[in-house]
Design a protein around this motif. Structure first.
Motif, short mmCIF file in Angstrom:
data_model
loop_
_atom_site.label_atom_id
_atom_site.label_comp_id
_atom_site.label_asym_id
_atom_site.label_seq_id
_atom_site.Cartn_x
_atom_site.Cartn_y
_atom_site.Cartn_z
N SER A 1 0.84 -1.21 0.00
CA SER A 1 0.00 0.00 0.00
C SER A 1 0.87 1.26 0.00
O SER A 1 2.08 1.20 0.24
N PHE A 2 0.19 2.39 -0.26
CA PHE A 2 0.89 3.69 -0.30
C PHE A 2 1.46 4.09 1.04
O PHE A 2 2.25 5.04 1.12
N LYS A 3 1.11 3.40 2.09
CA LYS A 3 1.59 3.79 3.42
C LYS A 3 3.11 3.68 3.51
O LYS A 3 3.73 4.36 4.33
N ASP A 4 3.71 2.83 2.68
CA ASP A 4 5.17 2.67 2.73
C ASP A 4 5.89 3.97 2.38
O ASP A 4 6.96 4.25 2.92
N ASN A 5 5.30 4.75 1.48
CA ASN A 5 5.91 6.03 1.14
C ASN A 5 6.02 6.93 2.37
O ASN A 5 6.99 7.68 2.51
N GLY A 6 5.00 6.85 3.23
CA GLY A 6 5.02 7.69 4.42
C GLY A 6 5.74 7.05 5.60
O GLY A 6 6.22 7.75 6.48
N MET A 7 5.78 5.74 5.60
CA MET A 7 6.41 5.07 6.75
C MET A 7 7.93 5.14 6.67
O MET A 7 8.59 5.19 7.70
N THR A 8 8.48 5.17 5.46
CA THR A 8 9.95 5.30 5.38
C THR A 8 10.38 6.63 6.01
O THR A 8 11.38 6.68 6.74
N THR A 9 9.62 7.69 5.80
CA THR A 9 9.99 8.97 6.41
C THR A 9 9.60 9.02 7.89
O THR A 9 10.37 9.51 8.70
N GLY A 10 8.43 8.47 8.22
CA GLY A 10 7.98 8.49 9.62
C GLY A 10 8.89 7.69 10.53
O GLY A 10 9.28 8.16 11.61
N GLU B 1 -10.60 14.62 -20.67
CA GLU B 1 -9.59 15.10 -19.73
C GLU B 1 -8.59 14.00 -19.37
O GLU B 1 -8.91 12.82 -19.43
N THR B 2 -7.39 14.44 -18.98
CA THR B 2 -6.39 13.46 -18.56
C THR B 2 -6.57 13.20 -17.06
O THR B 2 -6.58 14.13 -16.25
N VAL B 3 -6.72 11.92 -16.74
CA VAL B 3 -7.07 11.56 -15.37
C VAL B 3 -6.14 10.45 -14.87
O VAL B 3 -5.90 9.46 -15.58
N VAL B 4 -5.62 10.63 -13.67
CA VAL B 4 -4.84 9.59 -13.02
C VAL B 4 -5.58 9.20 -11.74
O VAL B 4 -5.88 10.06 -10.90
N ALA B 5 -5.87 7.91 -11.61
CA ALA B 5 -6.49 7.41 -10.37
C ALA B 5 -5.41 6.70 -9.56
O ALA B 5 -4.62 5.93 -10.10
N VAL B 6 -5.38 6.98 -8.28
CA VAL B 6 -4.37 6.36 -7.42
C VAL B 6 -4.98 5.12 -6.76
O VAL B 6 -5.94 5.20 -6.01
N LEU B 7 -4.40 3.97 -7.11
CA LEU B 7 -4.82 2.71 -6.49
C LEU B 7 -3.95 2.55 -5.24
O LEU B 7 -2.74 2.35 -5.32
N THR B 8 -4.59 2.67 -4.10
CA THR B 8 -3.85 2.82 -2.85
C THR B 8 -3.40 1.50 -2.23
O THR B 8 -2.45 1.47 -1.45
N GLY B 9 -4.10 0.40 -2.57
CA GLY B 9 -3.73 -0.88 -1.96
C GLY B 9 -3.88 -2.05 -2.92
O GLY B 9 -4.67 -2.02 -3.86
N ASN B 10 -3.14 -3.09 -2.64
CA ASN B 10 -3.06 -4.27 -3.49
C ASN B 10 -4.31 -5.16 -3.41
O ASN B 10 -4.92 -5.27 -2.34
N LEU B 11 -4.63 -5.80 -4.51
CA LEU B 11 -5.75 -6.75 -4.56
C LEU B 11 -5.68 -7.80 -3.45
O LEU B 11 -6.69 -8.20 -2.87
#
Ligand code: F0G
Length: 438
Positions: A118-127, A378-388
Motif C-alpha cells: 500500500s501507499f503507506k510505505d511512502n510515508g512510513m519510510t519517512t515516519g 480530460e487526462t485523469v490519473v487514479a491512485v490505487l492505494t492498496g493491493n488486490l
C-alpha cells in the motif's frame, strides 16, 4: 532551514523539528513540516538528477521517496534512513476501466505495488526514519490495517518496538497477517477506528509512544513523493485530475502540499485538480465540502462500508485536506457499496486489481462523468492505494455473489454484476470436457 509550523492562519506558531509533537502547543492545530528550500540546481537539472539516481547502487537512491530528498529535506544524516526500496510504483493504463468510467483513457498509479502492498510505505519510510532520528524506542498507530502493516515492517527494519491498535474484527486478513508476521504488538480495540485513533493519541503522550498516524507530519512528507514520482512519469506535465480515495485524509493532504511546493519551485507549471472519493457510509468530508461555510466537520458516529480501509467517521486531517481541495480547485464525491464493488471488478478485468477502497476512484470517476463534473477528454490519473491481495475475502465474496454489508438499520446486499464464479465438477475428464464445451 526546516521547522514545524501550525497550519492555522491566525496562529502559524513554529517549533523545532526535534520536538516530539503532532499538533500545535498553542492552539491545537495540525502541523506542517516547513522548509526554506535551497535546491542545489535548477528544476530541470534536479529532474535529471532524480531520474539518474534510480540506477545507482545506493539504497537511498533506489527508494522512490528518498531519490527526491531535496524536496523533503528534513534528514541531515542519510545513514539514518529506514527504507525497503518503497515507491517507484508503476503507472498503468486501463482500457476497460476507462471505458467503464466514461473516459477516453485512464491511468492508474498503483501504490499497491509497494513493499507492503500500500501507499503507506511512502510515508512510513519517512515516519520511521524520523522516529530513529528522535531515538524513539517504541512507535504506535491506530489503523484500518495498511498503516499498521507498513509501520510494523519499517519498525522491524529499524529494530524499534511497534504497537498497533486496530478495530477488532474489522481489519482484512491480508493486512492483519502482515502486522503479526512483522512482529508488532497488536491490540484489538472493541470499537471502531475512530475509537482506536482517539485512544492512541491520548496514550502516545502517557506511554511514551511515538505516534505514526498521518497526523504525524513527517509521514506526509514521504507521501508527497507519490505525486512527485507521478509527475516524473508524466514528464512533469500535470494531468487535469488526480483522483484518490479519502479516509483519514492524510494522503490528499500530502498531495496538496506536494503540488503546491512543486509549482512554487518551478517543477510544474500548473496544478492538477484533486478529486477525493469517499464511501457513502463514511463520507464526513463529502458532507463538509457540500456545506456553504465548510467550517466544521461533522463526524459520522457509525461509519459503515466494506471498504474497511476508509471506514472512518472522524478524519484527523480534514483541515489540511480542505486546504488541498481549495488550493487545487478540487472536488469531493461519494459512492455506494455497489458502485465500489463493480468498479473493483472492472479494474481487475484490466489485469490490474486493487483493494476495495482503491476502487472508489473508478466508481467516483464514473459518477463525476455522469454528472458532467469530469469531461471524457480530460487526462485523469487514479491512485490505487492498496493491493488486490490485501482483502481476498471481499473479492471472493463478490465473485460468489455473497457480498453484503451488515450495518445498523439493515443489510446491503451487493450483486456480483461482473462476477466470475468458479465452476465445480467431479474429478472426471468427460465432465470437464463437457464444461469446457459450454
Ligand atoms: N486506501 C487505502 C488502501 C487505505 O489503507 C487508506 C487509509 C486510504 C485509502 C485512505 O487514505 O486515510 O490518507 O485518506 N488507511 C489508513 C490505515 C487509515 O490505517 O491503513 P487516507
Amino acid at each position: 532551514m526546516t521547522w514545524l509550523q501550525c497550519i492555522e492562519e491566525e496562529c502559524l506558531a513554529r517549533y523545532p523539528i526535534d520536538r516530539r509533537m503532532y499538533t500545535c502547543a498553542a492552539c491545537g492545530g495540525l502541523l506542517d513540516v516547513a522548509y526554506e528550500f535551497k535546491l542545489p540546481a535548477g528544476a530541470s537539472d534536479m529532474k535529471a538528477l532524480f531520474t539518474e539516481r534510480k540506477i545507482t547502487g545506493s539504497p537511498v537512491d533506489k527508494s522512490g521517496v528518498w531519490r527526491f530528498r531535496e524536496l523533503l529535506p528534513f534528514v541531515d544524516d542519510l545513514s539514518r534512513v529506514v527504507t525497503l526500496a518503497e515507491g517507484n510504483t508503476p503507472l498503468y493504463d486501463g482500457a476497460r476501466s476507462a471505458r467503464y468510467g466514461g473516459l477516453r483513457s485512464l491511468l492508474f498509479k498503483h501504490q499497491g505495488m509497494n513493499p507492503t502492498g500500500s501507499f503507506k510505505d511512502n510515508g512510513m519510510t519517512t515516519g520511521v526514519t524520523q522516529a530513529r532520528v528522535l531515538e524513539a524506542t517504541a512507535v504506535a498507530c491506530a489503523s484500518t490495517g495498511n498503516t499498521s502493516a507498513s509501520m510494523a515492517a519499517y519498525a522491524a527494519r529499524a529494530d524499534i518496538r511497534a504497537f498497533v491498535f486496530i478495530p477488532a474484527g474489522q481489519v482484512a486478513y491480508g493486512k492483519l497477517s502482515q502486522s503479526l508476521e512483522y512482529g508488532a504488538s497488536v491490540v484489538e480495540i472493541e470499537g471502531n477506528f475512530d475509537d482506536a485513533m482517539r485512544l492512541v493519541r491520548e496514550l502516545a503522550e502517557e506511554a511514551g509512544l511515538y505516534l505514526l498516524n498521518s497526523i504525524n507530519p513527517f509521514r506526509l512528507e514521504g507521501q508527497k513523493a507519490i505525486v512527485i514520482e507521478l509527475m516524473e512519469q508524466l514528464d512533469w506535465r500535470a494531468p487535469d485530475w488526480i483522483v484518490l480515495p479519502g479516509g483519514n485524509l492524510g494522503n490528499v493532504s500530502a498531495f496538496g502540499k506536494a503540488l503546491h511546493e512543486l509549482e512554487k519551485l518551478g517543477f510544474i507549471d500548473r496544478l492538477p485538480r484533486l478529486a477525493v472519493i469517499q464511501a457513502e457510509g463514511a463520507a464526513p468530508f463529502y458532507e463538509l465540502v457540500a456545506t456553504v461555510a465548510q467550517s466544521e466537520l461533522r463526524p459520522f458516529p457509525d461509519p459503515a462500508t466494506l471498504a474497511t480501509a476508509i471506514k472512518i467517521g472522524n478524519p484527523v486531517s480534514w483541515k489540511k485536506a480542505l486546504r488541498a481541495i481549495k488550493c487545487t480547485d478540487g472536488i469531493v464525491e461519494r459512492v455506494s457499496e455497489q458502485e465500489i464493488a463493480d468498479a473493483k471488478a472492472v479494474i481487475g478485468s484490466d489485469g490490474i486489481g486493487c483493494e476495495p477502497a482503491s476502487a472508489a476512484t473508478l466508481a467516483g470517476i464514473r459518477k463525476l462523468i455522469a454528472s458532467g463534473q469530469l469531461d471524457s477528454d480530460e487526462t485523469v490519473v487514479a491512485v490505487l492505494t492498496g493491493n488486490l491481495m490485501k482483502d481476498p475475502a471481499y473479492t471472493v465474496g463478490y465473485h460468489m455473489n455473497e457480498l453484503a454489508l451488515e450495518k445498523q438499520g439493515g443489510r446491503i446486499a451487493i450483486e456480483g454484476r461482473f462476477r466470475n464464479r468458479p465452476a465445480r465438477v467431479a474429478a472426471d475428464k468427460q465432465q470437464i470436457l463437457d464444461l469446457l464445451a459450454q
